[in-house]
Design an enzyme around this catalytic site. Structure first.
Site, PDB file in Angstrom:
ATOM      1  N   LYS A  56      96.835  43.292  16.868  1.00 44.99           N
ATOM      2  CA  LYS A  56      97.168  42.506  18.056  1.00 44.99           C
ATOM      3  C   LYS A  56      97.323  43.428  19.267  1.00 44.99           C
ATOM      4  O   LYS A  56      97.752  44.579  19.136  1.00 44.99           O
ATOM      5  CB  LYS A  56      98.462  41.733  17.795  1.00 44.99           C
ATOM      6  CG  LYS A  56      98.829  40.705  18.861  1.00 44.99           C
ATOM      7  CD  LYS A  56     100.062  39.922  18.433  1.00 44.99           C
ATOM      8  CE  LYS A  56     100.484  38.894  19.474  1.00 44.99           C
ATOM      9  NZ  LYS A  56     101.674  38.130  19.045  1.00 44.99           N
ATOM     10  N   SER A 131     101.561  33.182  19.413  1.00 46.93           N
ATOM     11  CA  SER A 131     100.744  33.969  20.318  1.00 46.93           C
ATOM     12  C   SER A 131      99.700  34.834  19.627  1.00 46.93           C
ATOM     13  O   SER A 131      98.815  35.393  20.272  1.00 46.93           O
ATOM     14  CB  SER A 131     101.650  34.863  21.156  1.00 46.93           C
ATOM     15  OG  SER A 131     102.331  35.801  20.333  1.00 46.93           O
ATOM     16  N   SER A 155     105.067  33.229  16.092  1.00 49.33           N
ATOM     17  CA  SER A 155     103.764  33.663  16.596  1.00 49.33           C
ATOM     18  C   SER A 155     102.824  34.238  15.549  1.00 49.33           C
ATOM     19  O   SER A 155     101.663  34.503  15.842  1.00 49.33           O
ATOM     20  CB  SER A 155     103.944  34.693  17.716  1.00 49.33           C
ATOM     21  OG  SER A 155     104.449  34.087  18.873  1.00 49.33           O
TER      22      SER A 155
END
EC number: 6.3.5.7
Length: 454
Positions: A56, A131, A155
């Site tokens: 990420k 997210s 997330s």
């Protein structure tokens, strides 16, 4: 798609071929937006020799851009590896690909990224969740065999549920946050997204453990979970009935069928209620926004990141750099956080939110003192359309069943249990006592096998 467990047995030549295959797939499916732009132009040799794991865009990888999918960090190159990246490299794994995300991990749709939105691989008109939507979409579409994400209020678990993969958030402090760009320091936790529970355990074992570089790291004994995985334990599971009743029909029916299968396989099921989940949302967004307003104050155009050119003095540079660099959702949360920390409202909002947090943790502990695991939804619905959520409040409520786990500092995992008539995934969430990830992964593996054999 090859699993992480299988790839760890590959020769160097097979790993190189795997990376070439993944790189080609990423270019062919660029429209998904799973990876940020700069990855697709990187030389494969820059990723190291190990088995590829997607990362990420808020986890530091030395000499890679680290932007948190924000305009304000464009051009910033990380000077060091996060502790989780160091652990990957020590265990024949290597970072491979920057996954898209909501800007600064603030969102539930992966649509607030500076690079553009990520699409759900099963239906491109639907959100992948957020997210860590890029991480989930990459794993679910075969662009990555496994991925690291971060989970502040769901997330990792929510996008895993929307995309149909396994999303595992360890207990707070179990995995080092050193090198993770901070959003909410008391809630953030690095997690894993994988194709199955066994892979989640393998990757978790690599990144978990005490780290003296992280002051919030839990200095308690850690034993690898993957070698001891046991799907045959007959656990006592608390089903949070009032939360299941709050889901839509597709999710509710899938979860009720799953509960029946657990009963048929010898699990002891008890029914419990937790407090109204909207209280969790209020407490979470006050605490998270307050911490975000402090953490994001460092992005001022002086030390690193993007600096506005439209300024005549220092004050104007601060204002313009932040106004131009942050997106709407990030600005909204900074303003909310600044408001609740202000002298007139600190006691009225922030202190009350912290008291609510303590109460939430206490309620979880009461249930887990009597049961091995908690069973509840991940999200109220399946993946929704990009235009279905009209207001910020509606978006915040999409995390209604995941944020309390972060507030309590517990471990949670999202496991696929079915699909609706349109082929969209439905997952169940299992929650464990703090630092009892072995029981959590045992239960998740058992659930996964029950679903496969139904």
């Amino acid at each position: 798609m090859v699993t992480l467990e299988e790839a760890l047995k590959f020769s160097k030549e097979e790993i190189i071929n795997l990376k070439k295959e993944l790189n080609q797939k990423a270019k062919e499916q660029k429209h998904l937006g799973a990876y940020v732009e700069q990855f697709l132009d990187k030389d494969l040799s820059e990723s190291g020799d190990g088995v590829p794991v997607a990362i990420k865009d808020n986890i530091s990888v030395k000499d890679w851009e680290l932007t948190c999918a924000s305009k304000i960090l464009q051009g910033y190159v990380a000077p060091y590896d996060a502790s989780v990246i160091t652990n990957l490299r020590k265990n024949n794994l290597s970072p491979f690909g920057r996954c898209n995300m909501d800007e600064f991990a603030m969102g539930s749709t992966s649509a607030t990224s500076f690079y553009g939105k990520t699409l759900n691989p099963h239906d491109n008109t639907k959100v992948p969740g957020g997210s860590s939507g890029g991480s989930a979409a990459a794993v679910a579409s075969g662009l990555a065999i496994a991925s690291l994400g971060s989970d502040t209020g769901g997330s990792v678990r929510q996008p895993a549920a929307f995309c149909g993969c396994v999303g595992f958030k360890p207990s707070y402090g179990r995995v080092s946050r050193y090198g993770l760009a901070a959003y909410s320091s008391s809630l953030d936790q690095i997690g894993v997204l994988t194709q199955n529970v066994k892979d989640a355990a393998i990757l978790y074992d690599v990144i978990a453990g005490y780290d003296e570089k992280d002051s919030t790291s839990a200095n308690i004994a850690f034993e690898p979970t993957a070698p001891k995985l046991n799907a045959n334990k007959k656990l006592k599971i608390a089903v949070i009935k009032n939360y299941i009743d709050q889901t839509n029909d597709d999710v509710k029916q899938a979860l009720l069928k799953t509960i029946d299968m657990l009963k048929a396989n010898g699990y002891e099921i008890v029914y419990k209620d937790l407090m109204d989940s909207t209280f969790d949302v209020a407490a979470y967004y006050i605490i998270a926004a307050a911490e975000a307003s402090a953490n994001l104050s460092r992005y001022d155009g002086v030390r690193y990141g993007r600096r506005s050119e439209k300024c005549d003095n220092l004050s104007q540079m601060y204002i313009n750099s932040r106004s131009e660099g942050f997106g709407e959702e990030v600005k909204r949360r900074i303003l909310l956080g600044t408001f609740v920390l202000s002298s007139g409202y600190y006691d009225a909002y922030y202190i009350k939110a912290q008291k609510a947090r303590r109460f939430i943790k206490q309620k979880y502990e009461e249930i887990l003192n009597d049961c091995d695991l908690i069973f509840m939804p991940v999200a109220p619905s399946v993946a929704f359309g990009f235009n279905d959520v009209k207001t910020p409040i509606q978006m915040y409520l999409e995390d209604v069943f995941t944020i309390s786990v972060n507030l309590a500092g517990l471990g949670g995992i999202s496991v696929p249990v079915g699909k609706n008539e349109n082929g969209l995934n439905i997952s169940a969430q299992l929650i464990c006592k703090a630092y009892d990830e072995q029981t959590l992964l045992d239960g998740a593996l058992s659930l996964e096998e029950i679903i496969k054999n139904k």
